[in-house]
Scaffold this motif. Structure first.
Motif, PDB file in Angstrom:
ATOM      1  N   ASP A 154      85.574  30.444  24.530  1.00  0.00           N
ATOM      2  CA  ASP A 154      85.070  29.215  24.811  1.00  0.00           C
ATOM      3  C   ASP A 154      85.550  28.462  24.390  1.00  0.00           C
ATOM      4  O   ASP A 154      87.124  28.002  24.156  1.00  0.00           O
ATOM      5  N   TYR A 155      84.977  26.839  23.665  1.00  0.00           N
ATOM      6  CA  TYR A 155      85.702  25.524  24.220  1.00  0.00           C
ATOM      7  C   TYR A 155      86.644  25.676  22.224  1.00  0.00           C
ATOM      8  O   TYR A 155      87.960  25.299  22.888  1.00  0.00           O
ATOM      9  N   VAL A 160      85.362  23.960  28.577  1.00  0.00           N
ATOM     10  CA  VAL A 160      85.254  25.790  29.177  1.00  0.00           C
ATOM     11  C   VAL A 160      85.374  25.345  30.852  1.00  0.00           C
ATOM     12  O   VAL A 160      86.488  25.992  31.649  1.00  0.00           O
ATOM     13  N   LYS A 161      84.778  24.690  31.510  1.00  0.00           N
ATOM     14  CA  LYS A 161      84.728  24.765  33.115  1.00  0.00           C
ATOM     15  C   LYS A 161      85.807  24.314  33.813  1.00  0.00           C
ATOM     16  O   LYS A 161      86.125  24.438  35.035  1.00  0.00           O
ATOM     17  N   GLN A 217      78.094  18.752  26.253  1.00  0.00           N
ATOM     18  CA  GLN A 217      78.412  18.477  27.428  1.00  0.00           C
ATOM     19  C   GLN A 217      79.478  18.694  28.085  1.00  0.00           C
ATOM     20  O   GLN A 217      80.520  19.775  28.574  1.00  0.00           O
ATOM     21  N   GLN A 277      81.595  21.801  27.114  1.00  0.00           N
ATOM     22  CA  GLN A 277      81.103  23.358  27.746  1.00  0.00           C
ATOM     23  C   GLN A 277      82.744  22.332  29.133  1.00  0.00           C
ATOM     24  O   GLN A 277      82.868  23.675  30.169  1.00  0.00           O
TER      25      GLN A 277
END
Length: 184
Positions: free
Chosen positions: A2-3, A73-74, A67, A70
């Protein structure tokens, strides 16, 4: 991951799995937090916007923050795609072709993710600039820090796109990325 794990790894100089792409997204998320605070501390006074306008700003900033978190993480996942693609066997012609294809696909993903994070940072920056002159002047340094973080997030995300383009090897895709970057 996770972040929160991403943030811990950004702070760890011995970890090599999280880098500038993740940091650019986290910077944008931090900017959202600061700009949201400025909007909150501007409500109830006549600084040039209505409380409803500040509330709309806060809602959008919270969406952007989620966003961007996330997006960090992406970005880490995209980097790991590249690492794994380069680890693929290259013993036979078939393996070599599969490896090249995996590297190109990973390169596209590793450019797409920071491009999206750049777009998000671009929006955050615009929102920060809109608060300039229409927010609580006592929050001026918080506003400036938010604007600066969004600028840094934007610049770093754009640089992250560019560093991944050589992996793609498709001039049309590269040209499309460059056109998108030019809009930012």
């Amino acid at each position: 991951m996770d972040y929160k794990g991403i943030i811990e790894l950004i702070l760890d100089e011995t970890d090599y799995t999280v880098g500038g792409g993740c940091a650019s997204a986290i910077a944008g998320a931090m900017a959202c937090g600061l700009l949201g605070m400025v909007a909150n501390l501007s409500k109830g006074k006549d600084y040039g916007q209505t409380d409803e306008a500040y509330d709309q700003t806060i809602v959008e900033l919270n969406e952007l923050k989620a966003q961007l978190l996330q997006g960090s993480v992406k970005d880490n996942e995209a980097y790991l795609m590249i690492v794994n693609a380069f680890k693929l066997s290259k013993t036979t012609e078939t393996e070599i072709a599969a490896r090249k294809g995996a590297i190109r696909r990973a390169g596209v993903e590793a450019a797409n993710v920071p491009l999206e994070n750049a777009k998000l940072n671009h929006r955050v920056l615009a929102m920060g600039k809109a608060l300039a002159g229409t927010s609580n002047p006592a929050c001026g340094t918080d506003l400036q820090a938010g604007i600066d973080l969004a600028k840094m997030g934007l610049a770093s995300a754009k640089a992250n796109v560019l560093v991944n383009l050589p992996l793609i090897k498709d001039e049309i895709i590269i040209e499309n990325f460059n056109k998108e970057l030019a809009l930012l």
